[in-house]
Design a protein around this motif. Structure first.
Motif, PDB file in Angstrom:
ATOM      1  N   LEU A  35       1.031   9.158  -6.223  1.00  0.00           N
ATOM      2  CA  LEU A  35       1.431  10.546  -6.032  1.00  0.00           C
ATOM      3  C   LEU A  35       2.442  10.974  -7.090  1.00  0.00           C
ATOM      4  O   LEU A  35       2.371  12.088  -7.641  1.00  0.00           O
ATOM      5  CB  LEU A  35       2.025  10.729  -4.628  1.00  0.00           C
ATOM      6  CG  LEU A  35       2.504  12.143  -4.275  1.00  0.00           C
ATOM      7  CD1 LEU A  35       1.343  13.138  -4.331  1.00  0.00           C
ATOM      8  CD2 LEU A  35       3.154  12.153  -2.891  1.00  0.00           C
ATOM      9  N   PHE A  36       3.365  10.071  -7.411  1.00  0.00           N
ATOM     10  CA  PHE A  36       4.380  10.372  -8.418  1.00  0.00           C
ATOM     11  C   PHE A  36       3.740  10.609  -9.787  1.00  0.00           C
ATOM     12  O   PHE A  36       4.079  11.563 -10.497  1.00  0.00           O
ATOM     13  CB  PHE A  36       5.382   9.220  -8.488  1.00  0.00           C
ATOM     14  CG  PHE A  36       6.450   9.395  -9.530  1.00  0.00           C
ATOM     15  CD1 PHE A  36       7.438  10.358  -9.384  1.00  0.00           C
ATOM     16  CD2 PHE A  36       6.461   8.600 -10.661  1.00  0.00           C
ATOM     17  CE1 PHE A  36       8.415  10.518 -10.346  1.00  0.00           C
ATOM     18  CE2 PHE A  36       7.435   8.752 -11.629  1.00  0.00           C
ATOM     19  CZ  PHE A  36       8.418   9.719 -11.475  1.00  0.00           C
ATOM     20  N   ILE A  37       2.796   9.741 -10.158  1.00  0.00           N
ATOM     21  CA  ILE A  37       2.101   9.887 -11.436  1.00  0.00           C
ATOM     22  C   ILE A  37       1.327  11.195 -11.483  1.00  0.00           C
ATOM     23  O   ILE A  37       1.307  11.901 -12.503  1.00  0.00           O
ATOM     24  CB  ILE A  37       1.148   8.695 -11.674  1.00  0.00           C
ATOM     25  CG1 ILE A  37       1.936   7.395 -11.822  1.00  0.00           C
ATOM     26  CG2 ILE A  37       0.279   8.944 -12.902  1.00  0.00           C
ATOM     27  CD1 ILE A  37       2.905   7.364 -12.957  1.00  0.00           C
ATOM     28  N   LEU A  38       0.690  11.552 -10.363  1.00  0.00           N
ATOM     29  CA  LEU A  38      -0.065  12.800 -10.292  1.00  0.00           C
ATOM     30  C   LEU A  38       0.847  14.008 -10.474  1.00  0.00           C
ATOM     31  O   LEU A  38       0.523  14.942 -11.218  1.00  0.00           O
ATOM     32  CB  LEU A  38      -0.790  12.889  -8.947  1.00  0.00           C
ATOM     33  CG  LEU A  38      -1.588  14.168  -8.682  1.00  0.00           C
ATOM     34  CD1 LEU A  38      -2.695  14.318  -9.713  1.00  0.00           C
ATOM     35  CD2 LEU A  38      -2.179  14.145  -7.271  1.00  0.00           C
TER      36      LEU A  38
ATOM     37  N   LEU B 203      -5.851  15.061 -15.659  1.00  0.00           N
ATOM     38  CA  LEU B 203      -5.199  14.587 -14.444  1.00  0.00           C
ATOM     39  C   LEU B 203      -6.095  13.610 -13.691  1.00  0.00           C
ATOM     40  O   LEU B 203      -5.617  12.602 -13.163  1.00  0.00           O
ATOM     41  CB  LEU B 203      -4.824  15.774 -13.545  1.00  0.00           C
ATOM     42  CG  LEU B 203      -3.665  16.639 -14.016  1.00  0.00           C
ATOM     43  CD1 LEU B 203      -3.399  17.752 -13.016  1.00  0.00           C
ATOM     44  CD2 LEU B 203      -2.417  15.805 -14.203  1.00  0.00           C
ATOM     45  N   MET B 204      -7.388  13.923 -13.636  1.00  0.00           N
ATOM     46  CA  MET B 204      -8.316  13.006 -12.973  1.00  0.00           C
ATOM     47  C   MET B 204      -8.373  11.670 -13.705  1.00  0.00           C
ATOM     48  O   MET B 204      -8.451  10.607 -13.076  1.00  0.00           O
ATOM     49  CB  MET B 204      -9.709  13.637 -12.921  1.00  0.00           C
ATOM     50  CG  MET B 204     -10.730  12.807 -12.155  1.00  0.00           C
ATOM     51  SD  MET B 204     -10.240  12.504 -10.438  1.00  0.00           S
ATOM     52  CE  MET B 204     -10.247  14.191  -9.802  1.00  0.00           C
TER      53      MET B 204
ATOM     54  N   LEU C 115       0.819  -1.210   0.000  1.00  0.00           N
ATOM     55  CA  LEU C 115       0.000   0.000   0.000  1.00  0.00           C
ATOM     56  C   LEU C 115       0.854   1.262   0.000  1.00  0.00           C
ATOM     57  O   LEU C 115       0.557   2.222  -0.714  1.00  0.00           O
ATOM     58  CB  LEU C 115      -0.932  -0.006   1.216  1.00  0.00           C
ATOM     59  CG  LEU C 115      -1.845   1.213   1.363  1.00  0.00           C
ATOM     60  CD1 LEU C 115      -2.754   1.360   0.157  1.00  0.00           C
ATOM     61  CD2 LEU C 115      -2.654   1.110   2.652  1.00  0.00           C
ATOM     62  N   GLN C 116       1.926   1.266   0.789  1.00  0.00           N
ATOM     63  CA  GLN C 116       2.778   2.446   0.867  1.00  0.00           C
ATOM     64  C   GLN C 116       3.403   2.765  -0.488  1.00  0.00           C
ATOM     65  O   GLN C 116       3.425   3.924  -0.925  1.00  0.00           O
ATOM     66  CB  GLN C 116       3.870   2.233   1.914  1.00  0.00           C
ATOM     67  CG  GLN C 116       4.750   3.465   2.142  1.00  0.00           C
ATOM     68  CD  GLN C 116       5.754   3.244   3.266  1.00  0.00           C
ATOM     69  OE1 GLN C 116       5.830   2.160   3.846  1.00  0.00           O
ATOM     70  NE2 GLN C 116       6.530   4.266   3.567  1.00  0.00           N
ATOM     71  N   LYS C 117       3.884   1.736  -1.179  1.00  0.00           N
ATOM     72  CA  LYS C 117       4.476   1.951  -2.496  1.00  0.00           C
ATOM     73  C   LYS C 117       3.415   2.365  -3.506  1.00  0.00           C
ATOM     74  O   LYS C 117       3.660   3.200  -4.385  1.00  0.00           O
ATOM     75  CB  LYS C 117       5.178   0.682  -2.969  1.00  0.00           C
ATOM     76  CG  LYS C 117       5.909   0.843  -4.298  1.00  0.00           C
ATOM     77  CD  LYS C 117       6.654  -0.415  -4.694  1.00  0.00           C
ATOM     78  CE  LYS C 117       7.381  -0.229  -6.026  1.00  0.00           C
ATOM     79  NZ  LYS C 117       8.109  -1.467  -6.417  1.00  0.00           N
ATOM     80  N   ALA C 118       2.213   1.790  -3.383  1.00  0.00           N
ATOM     81  CA  ALA C 118       1.126   2.145  -4.297  1.00  0.00           C
ATOM     82  C   ALA C 118       0.767   3.624  -4.159  1.00  0.00           C
ATOM     83  O   ALA C 118       0.555   4.326  -5.156  1.00  0.00           O
ATOM     84  CB  ALA C 118      -0.096   1.277  -4.013  1.00  0.00           C
TER      85      ALA C 118
ATOM     86  N   GLY D 130      -6.982   6.070 -13.636  1.00  0.00           N
ATOM     87  CA  GLY D 130      -6.345   4.940 -14.290  1.00  0.00           C
ATOM     88  C   GLY D 130      -5.372   4.219 -13.380  1.00  0.00           C
ATOM     89  O   GLY D 130      -5.358   2.981 -13.312  1.00  0.00           O
ATOM     90  N   VAL D 131      -4.556   4.976 -12.656  1.00  0.00           N
ATOM     91  CA  VAL D 131      -3.584   4.375 -11.739  1.00  0.00           C
ATOM     92  C   VAL D 131      -4.284   3.669 -10.589  1.00  0.00           C
ATOM     93  O   VAL D 131      -3.958   2.520 -10.245  1.00  0.00           O
ATOM     94  CB  VAL D 131      -2.611   5.446 -11.202  1.00  0.00           C
ATOM     95  CG1 VAL D 131      -1.690   4.846 -10.159  1.00  0.00           C
ATOM     96  CG2 VAL D 131      -1.791   6.035 -12.335  1.00  0.00           C
ATOM     97  N   VAL D 132      -5.264   4.351  -9.975  1.00  0.00           N
ATOM     98  CA  VAL D 132      -5.989   3.749  -8.852  1.00  0.00           C
ATOM     99  C   VAL D 132      -6.731   2.495  -9.305  1.00  0.00           C
ATOM    100  O   VAL D 132      -6.736   1.470  -8.605  1.00  0.00           O
ATOM    101  CB  VAL D 132      -6.969   4.774  -8.239  1.00  0.00           C
ATOM    102  CG1 VAL D 132      -7.861   4.104  -7.198  1.00  0.00           C
ATOM    103  CG2 VAL D 132      -6.197   5.926  -7.608  1.00  0.00           C
TER     104      VAL D 132
END
Length: 343
Positions: A70-73, A142-143, A62-65, A148-150
């Motif tokens: 956040l990085f992608i955002l 951005l949304m 979870l921490q890495k996810a 997509g990532v989530v």
């Protein structure tokens, strides 16, 4: 062979099959749900899920996810800001994009970054093109990326919940190809990708603008400078197979348009390509690329993106073939030669 060794090998073989099933289930469920909900880019979540599942034999913590999200955002926000700031000055925008592409390809050439670098390259292609070619998506891009990532993360975790590994998964570190002349490879790949992006910016077909550069990114991530000509041809044929499979699936969907039928076709493609991408073999990344091409082509076919419905699907598949031929020719032309690259 001792009994313990045999059981270990058998357990590993079963886990490879389970990994392939996870990939197939994640992309099929994710793709179907995205189409049902009317997602603008239905292939994005399944594409991210496939990358996460193929890259590792364990679910992402979870921490890495959260860190990856956040990085992608941050990357997406930065790219959107840069695009809006320099969109009326193409040379400046292309220079900044070139620096980002060069950094990503340089990390790849040094065997670093893993799937995160591929995701950054995909985002660095999508955000500028969507921002420039479709103003309606400017405020929501951005949304779309975060969703997509989530979605990819959730699909990954759900796949592990429904299809867990048998025993403890055997974790074998991936051996990424590294090149002594990393800067040369990065510069060559950056040039190739920038040419594809420039070509797409001169066209109004939004689906085309997404398909061609991402296809080029996928191929550049698969090519190996030390591989033989026969191996390079295998990469090309495998990726073309992904495009052909997508065109056949799209044609069948037109004859029998239903969500269940769509789910079954994507599941079948996931089993064929994703199952082989889960193998512990050099050819695995080829099938991962073919799965990427399938999701990309099929996704643009069923996407509600403006302009995609008017463009014939056969034309879109032709663009994929052009992108494959372009990437193959340009790498042959620009990549430095290696002694081990002969047949």
């Amino acid at each position: 062979m001792s009994a313990d060794t045999y059981l270990s090998h058998e357990e590993d073989r079963v886990n490879v099959k389970r990994k392939g099933l996870r990939i197939a289930l994640a992309v099929a469920v994710g793709f179907s749900c995205s189409v049902y909900s009317g997602a603008i880019i239905p292939f994005l979540g399944p594409l991210f899920a496939a990358q996460f599942l193929i890259a590792s034999d364990r679910p992402m913590p979870l921490q890495k996810a959260l860190a990856v999200t956040l990085f992608i955002l941050v990357v997406g926000a930065l790219l959107q800001f840069v695009t809006m700031l320099t969109g009326d000055r193409p040379p400046v925008l292309l220079l900044l994009l070139g620096l980002i592409y060069f950094g990503c390809f340089y990390q790849q050439a040094n065997g670093k970054g893993g799937p995160t670098i591929f995701l950054v390259l995909v985002i660095a292609v999508m955000v500028p093109l969507l921002t420039i070619l479709n103003e309606d998506l400017g405020d929501t891009i951005l949304m779309i990326l975060v969703q997509g990532v989530v979605t990819g993360m959730l699909l990954m975790w759900l796949a592990y919940v429904f299809i867990p590994d048998k025993g403890s998964p055997t974790v074998k570190p991936a051996t990424a190809a590294t090149y002594p002349r990393a800067a040369h490879y990065a510069a060559a790949n950056t040039t190739i990708l920038l040419i594809a992006v420039v070509a797409c910016l001169t066209r109004e077909a939004l689906a085309t603008a997404i398909v061609i550069p991402i296809t080029v990114v996928s191929l550049l991530s698969q090519f190996d400078a030390t591989a033989s000509t026969r191996a390079a041809l295998g990469i090309v044929i495998t990726n073309i197979t992904g495009g052909v499979a997508a065109s056949v699936a799209f044609g069948l969907l037109q004859l029998r348009p239903s969500l269940i039928f769509l789910f079954l076709m994507v599941l079948l493609a996931g089993l064929v390509f994703g199952g082989r991408a889960a193998m512990r073999a050099p050819a695995a990344k080829l099938y991962a690329g073919a799965l990427t091409i399938f999701l990309l082509v099929f996704g643009t076919g069923v996407s509600p993106l403006p302009g995609s419905a008017a463009e014939s699907f056969s034309t879109r598949v032709t663009y994929i073939l052009v992108a494959i031929a372009f990437a193959t020719f340009m790498t042959t032309l620009l990549w430095p030669r290696q002694e081990g690259s002969r047949d």
